[in-house]
Design an enzyme around this catalytic site. Structure first.
Site: not given
Length: 598
Positions: A350-352
């Site tokens: 997540d959340e790259v």
């Protein structure tokens, strides 16, 4: 081998006679007791209440799990003298002339493994005194597996209560039939132990509370950018340098203790090693493989699109261009996969953030040469996924890995056969997107299931709080807005309870929803507030996923559920779980008077 706990064992019964026998004995005017989660089928018979013998024992065919459970519940039944806050009337309290001496447990398959999809069903039958009260009452718990038997023992313990004082005899209703099984096989809690550390005892207490509530998955978000608290022999420097300190680590013996404690209570432990984002803590040991780890999280002029991380301390992403990255990742995956026995392994994803990767010189050169950040993520996920599946594990990833609008991979990279996706954005909309693409899905919607939300912001020098005039054109006076909480409002028990995780799905899509997990992210949580943030709101999830949030008429049953949940909260307190209050005590003593409608 037969094991008897107490005095003398009973001859085993044939469970298939139970239902037919019960139907001939039941009536509708007997007292009922509150159960949580509400079973699928409960039929209360009439007749005198049955007192439990002071020498009450539980008789079972043994396995290590069942043996331990019998000992725990035998002790619980003897010490717990539960008197509900909302005591029922004296109707039905005439007493049987015989006492209930034992509970007989029959399990068809004592060797079934604790894994996703294992049979958790059970049946309880309590036969009261006969018409002339000459035969003693009897009780049977039957289940296909020990995991169902564990749930049955918990329900049986909730049937037992005192009459009019906590020092009186223990009673159980007369002629009760319970036939029960969960709606969803995956019912869990996410606990983040990176942002703030939780001692082992706090985790064990959470696991025990999960078992009380028939929750069966502990999703352990072990590492993040803030700290790397897990000790690994193949990569010792990750914890040596990445943990907050020597006391803020989990040793291999700690992990074994947690897994075994959970197993004995029917709870699976799924590890999450979040990557390639959320890996700033890895840079303490390997600075060369982590991009932007030494940067302030929100670069000037504070453009959100250029952020290095979603929050302070949340910076740092593994660099997929470095060969050393994959050596470290493989060592971590291999050891964690061996350490945790469950067939599921959560790889994060997540959340790259593009701002972080663009801060790296070699990644900027890669993009200038025609490469894309999507290709970079694909390179990493492809290798990491292969490491997980090589260990015979099913990989779980956060939905971002394919749904992120900035950096994502093609669905061809993550085959549904070996991949489960977990959704946390856009409520039912993203669940629909994932299941329509053929992915098995775990629901953790931040709009409904994030238990840390709505408690205010925690970043410093935040000018959003400095509002002293009403300048809202819609005339909504709300000084300070949402208080800095990105996922406000606070998720009440009813918001958790009323969420239908298969809303707007086709029957084919709904079958791909494995279940759900509430999440406690730990920016503002540690062991001091753990119980109150989890309970009883996690109990609300437990019932909604076990037997649903609707009654037989199809209507939401939150009004009826509140009475039972209030009572259950106090019983959790009595069992050592510091669950937060739901209403003033007055409401419990005056049922119905705190409702919106009379």
């Amino acid at each position: 081998m037969r094991r008897v706990y107490g005095n003398i064992g009973l001859v085993p019964w044939l469970a298939h006679f139970v239902v037919a026998l019960f139907r001939s004995l039941t009536c509708t005017d007997a007292f009922e007791v509150h159960l949580w989660p509400q079973p699928q089928l409960v039929e209360w018979g009439n007749g005198p209440a049955i007192a439990l013998s002071e020498n009450f024992y539980i008789n079972a065919d043994g396995s290590d799990v069942l043996d331990q459970a019998v000992k725990r519940y035998k002790s619980l039944l003897h010490r717990e003298r539960w008197l509900p806050i909302q005591s029922s009337s004296e109707q039905g309290w005439s007493q049987c002339s015989y006492e209930l001496g034992s509970l007989e447990i029959v399990v068809r398959d004592t060797g079934a493994k604790l894994e996703h999809g294992v049979d958790e069903s059970y049946t309880i039958y309590v036969k009261g005194c006969d018409a002339v009260r000459t035969a003693p009452p009897t009780a049977l718990l039957s289940a296909d597996t020990v995991w169902g038997a564990l749930h049955g023992l918990e329900t049986f313990s909730q049937l037992v209560r005192c009459r009019n004082s906590a020092n009186s005899k223990r009673f159980i209703p007369h002629n009760v039939l319970i036939n029960d099984t969960p709606n969803f096989p995956h019912r869990g809690i996410i606990l983040d132990t990176s942002r703030n550390f939780y001692p082992v005892d706090a985790i064990l207490r959470t696991l025990q509370a999960m078992a009380y509530n028939k929750l069966n998955v502990f999703h352990w978000h072990i590492t993040d950018s803030h700290s790397f608290p897990l000790e690994l022999s193949k990569e010792p420097e990750l914890a040596n340098l990445g943990a907050y300190g020597e006391k803020e680590r989990y040793s291999s013996s700690d992990v074994r203790k947690i897994i075994e404690f959970a197993r004995l209570r029917g709870v699976r432990v799924i590890p999450e090693i979040d990557m390639p984002g959320h890996t700033g803590s890895w840079a303490e040991a390997y600075p060369d493989i982590v991009a932007c780890h030494d940067q302030f999280w929100l670069p000037p002029p504070g453009l959100w699109s250029e952020r290095f991380g979603a929050e302070p301390g949340g910076v740092g992403q593994l660099n997929p261009l470095r060969s050393q990255t994959y050596k470290v990742v493989k060592n971590v995956v291999d050891e964690v996969a061996d350490m945790f026995s469950d067939n599921f392994f959560h790889g994060g994803g997540d959340e790259v953030n593009q701002g972080c990767w663009n801060n790296s010189t070699d990644i900027r050169d890669y993009v200038k040469g025609g490469g894309t950040l999507n290709e970079l993520l694909t390179k990493f996920i492809t290798k990491a996924h292969s490491y997980i599946t090589a260990k015979k594990k099913t990989a779980i990833y956060w939905e971002d890995v394919i749904l992120s609008g900035s950096i994502n991979v093609s669905t061809l990279v993550l085959p549904p056969k070996t991949t489960i996706l977990q959704t946390w954005n856009r409520g039912p909309a993203n669940t629909k997107l994932l299941t329509s693409a053929g992915y098995r899905t775990i629901v953790s919607s931040s709009d409904f299931f994030y238990l840390d939300c709505g408690r205010g912001g925690w970043v410093g020098n935040d000018s959003r709080y400095d509002q002293q005039v009403d300048n809202d054109p819609l005339n909504r006076v709300n000084y300070g807005g949402d208080g800095g909480s990105w996922c406000a409002p606070f998720k009440t028990w009813a918001r958790v309870y009323d969420y239908d995780i298969t809303f707007n799905l086709t029957s084919k899509e709904a079958k791909l929803v494995l279940g759900g997990e509430v999440a406690l992210w730990s920016e503002q949580a540690d062991e001091t507030v753990l119980d109150s943030l989890l309970w009883p709101r996690s109990s609300a999830l437990a019932e909604s996923l076990w037997s649903g949030n609707r009654g037989p008429n199809g209507m939401k049953r939150y009004a009826e559920a509140l009475n039972r949940l209030n009572d259950w909260r106090y019983r959790l307190l009595a069992r050592g779980i510091n669950a937060e209050p739901l209403q003033p005590y007055w409401c419990l003593k005056h049922p119905g008077q705190c409702n919106v409608n009379a």
